[in-house]
Design a protein around this motif. Sequence first.
Motif, PDB file in Angstrom:
ATOM      1  N   GLU A  62       0.862  -1.164   0.095  1.00 17.43           N
ATOM      2  CA  GLU A  62      -0.255  -0.012   0.026  1.00 17.43           C
ATOM      3  C   GLU A  62       0.551   1.114  -0.049  1.00 17.43           C
ATOM      4  O   GLU A  62       0.499   2.454  -0.431  1.00 17.43           O
ATOM      5  CB  GLU A  62      -1.117  -0.009   1.143  1.00 17.43           C
ATOM      6  N   SER A  63       2.075   1.298   0.657  1.00 14.66           N
ATOM      7  CA  SER A  63       3.133   2.289   0.714  1.00 14.66           C
ATOM      8  C   SER A  63       4.347   1.818   0.414  1.00 14.66           C
ATOM      9  O   SER A  63       4.801   0.854   0.793  1.00 14.66           O
ATOM     10  CB  SER A  63       2.762   3.288   2.003  1.00 14.66           C
ATOM     11  N   LYS A  64       5.119   2.895  -0.021  1.00 17.46           N
ATOM     12  CA  LYS A  64       6.834   2.799   0.066  1.00 17.46           C
ATOM     13  C   LYS A  64       7.012   2.420   1.377  1.00 17.46           C
ATOM     14  O   LYS A  64       8.216   1.846   1.715  1.00 17.46           O
ATOM     15  CB  LYS A  64       7.481   3.871  -0.824  1.00 17.46           C
ATOM     16  N   ASN A  65       6.513   3.044   2.172  1.00 14.48           N
ATOM     17  CA  ASN A  65       6.941   3.193   3.707  1.00 14.48           C
ATOM     18  C   ASN A  65       7.028   1.832   4.266  1.00 14.48           C
ATOM     19  O   ASN A  65       7.719   1.045   4.859  1.00 14.48           O
ATOM     20  CB  ASN A  65       6.041   4.037   4.681  1.00 14.48           C
ATOM     21  N   GLN A  66       5.932   0.872   3.816  1.00 13.66           N
ATOM     22  CA  GLN A  66       5.991  -0.618   4.320  1.00 13.66           C
ATOM     23  C   GLN A  66       7.115  -1.414   3.550  1.00 13.66           C
ATOM     24  O   GLN A  66       7.800  -2.185   4.193  1.00 13.66           O
ATOM     25  CB  GLN A  66       4.675  -1.089   3.765  1.00 13.66           C
ATOM     26  N   ILE A  67       7.347  -0.875   2.325  1.00 10.61           N
ATOM     27  CA  ILE A  67       8.741  -1.670   1.680  1.00 10.61           C
ATOM     28  C   ILE A  67       9.700  -1.307   2.519  1.00 10.61           C
ATOM     29  O   ILE A  67      10.779  -2.256   2.787  1.00 10.61           O
ATOM     30  CB  ILE A  67       8.735  -1.096   0.165  1.00 10.61           C
ATOM     31  N   ASP A  68      10.038   0.104   2.967  1.00  9.87           N
ATOM     32  CA  ASP A  68      11.119   0.444   3.538  1.00  9.87           C
ATOM     33  C   ASP A  68      11.359  -0.255   4.918  1.00  9.87           C
ATOM     34  O   ASP A  68      12.285  -0.780   5.496  1.00  9.87           O
ATOM     35  CB  ASP A  68      11.343   1.853   3.747  1.00  9.87           C
ATOM     36  N   LYS A  69      10.248  -0.486   5.601  1.00  5.43           N
ATOM     37  CA  LYS A  69      10.231  -1.275   6.998  1.00  5.43           C
ATOM     38  C   LYS A  69      10.555  -2.666   6.625  1.00  5.43           C
ATOM     39  O   LYS A  69      11.209  -3.272   7.589  1.00  5.43           O
ATOM     40  CB  LYS A  69       9.076  -0.973   7.668  1.00  5.43           C
ATOM     41  N   TRP A  70      10.190  -3.403   5.984  1.00  5.61           N
ATOM     42  CA  TRP A  70      10.290  -4.504   5.296  1.00  5.61           C
ATOM     43  C   TRP A  70      11.887  -4.922   5.344  1.00  5.61           C
ATOM     44  O   TRP A  70      12.519  -5.447   5.789  1.00  5.61           O
ATOM     45  CB  TRP A  70       9.392  -5.017   4.361  1.00  5.61           C
ATOM     46  N   LEU A  71      12.651  -3.946   4.157  1.00  7.70           N
ATOM     47  CA  LEU A  71      13.883  -4.338   3.909  1.00  7.70           C
ATOM     48  C   LEU A  71      14.898  -3.862   5.086  1.00  7.70           C
ATOM     49  O   LEU A  71      15.803  -4.389   5.078  1.00  7.70           O
ATOM     50  CB  LEU A  71      14.193  -3.243   2.753  1.00  7.70           C
ATOM     51  N   SER A  72      14.366  -3.124   6.022  1.00  7.59           N
ATOM     52  CA  SER A  72      15.490  -2.624   7.183  1.00  7.59           C
ATOM     53  C   SER A  72      15.135  -3.445   8.564  1.00  7.59           C
ATOM     54  O   SER A  72      15.756  -3.413   9.284  1.00  7.59           O
ATOM     55  CB  SER A  72      15.018  -1.129   7.337  1.00  7.59           C
ATOM     56  N   SER A  73      14.032  -4.383   8.377  1.00  6.63           N
ATOM     57  CA  SER A  73      13.480  -5.049   9.438  1.00  6.63           C
ATOM     58  C   SER A  73      14.652  -5.994   9.970  1.00  6.63           C
ATOM     59  O   SER A  73      15.531  -6.554   9.038  1.00  6.63           O
ATOM     60  CB  SER A  73      12.361  -5.785   9.280  1.00  6.63           C
ATOM     61  N   GLU A  74      14.700  -6.374  11.133  1.00  5.67           N
ATOM     62  CA  GLU A  74      15.902  -7.423  11.806  1.00  5.67           C
ATOM     63  C   GLU A  74      15.417  -8.854  11.018  1.00  5.67           C
ATOM     64  O   GLU A  74      16.578  -9.438  10.873  1.00  5.67           O
ATOM     65  CB  GLU A  74      15.788  -7.502  12.965  1.00  5.67           C
ATOM     66  N   LYS A  75      14.269  -9.302  11.101  1.00  3.29           N
ATOM     67  CA  LYS A  75      13.988 -10.589  10.377  1.00  3.29           C
ATOM     68  C   LYS A  75      14.396 -10.533   8.979  1.00  3.29           C
ATOM     69  O   LYS A  75      14.855 -11.667   8.524  1.00  3.29           O
ATOM     70  CB  LYS A  75      12.506 -10.817  10.332  1.00  3.29           C
ATOM     71  N   TYR A  76      14.310  -9.465   7.998  1.00  3.94           N
ATOM     72  CA  TYR A  76      14.849  -9.351   6.808  1.00  3.94           C
ATOM     73  C   TYR A  76      16.012  -9.662   6.641  1.00  3.94           C
ATOM     74  O   TYR A  76      16.785 -10.447   5.872  1.00  3.94           O
ATOM     75  CB  TYR A  76      13.982  -8.654   5.703  1.00  3.94           C
ATOM     76  N   LYS A  77      16.990  -8.727   7.414  1.00  5.52           N
ATOM     77  CA  LYS A  77      18.209  -8.610   7.475  1.00  5.52           C
ATOM     78  C   LYS A  77      18.957  -9.904   7.772  1.00  5.52           C
ATOM     79  O   LYS A  77      20.094 -10.282   7.300  1.00  5.52           O
ATOM     80  CB  LYS A  77      18.753  -7.553   8.451  1.00  5.52           C
TER      81      LYS A  77
END
Length: 96
Positions: A62-77
């Motif tokens: 729904e937003s670029k902010n969601q993408i940013d949060k996903w890519l910077s999350s500890e789980k993804y990292k």
Amino acid sequence: MVYFIISTKIDNQKDRTAYDEYIKIVKPIVESFGGRYIVRSEKIMALSSEWNPDRVIIIEFESKNQIDKWLSSEKYKAIESLRVNTVKSSAIIVEE
């Protein structure tokens, strides 16, 4: 809506076990940040020799902010290296 589009080139000389594990693990992480997979496929018909990926993924947010949060999350990292160390990929973000 915002779309995260990834094209991946898989090196057949490398063991893809780690990448297959990444594919399995990343989906629930993406979904926990509001992502909805539109396409995850290796069934591709290239129309150009200049762009001939082995795998294409399109994820709707729904937003670029969601993408940013996903890519910077500890789980993804924690799993990102499973992809980075096994395949070459390119990604773009497309906003409507």
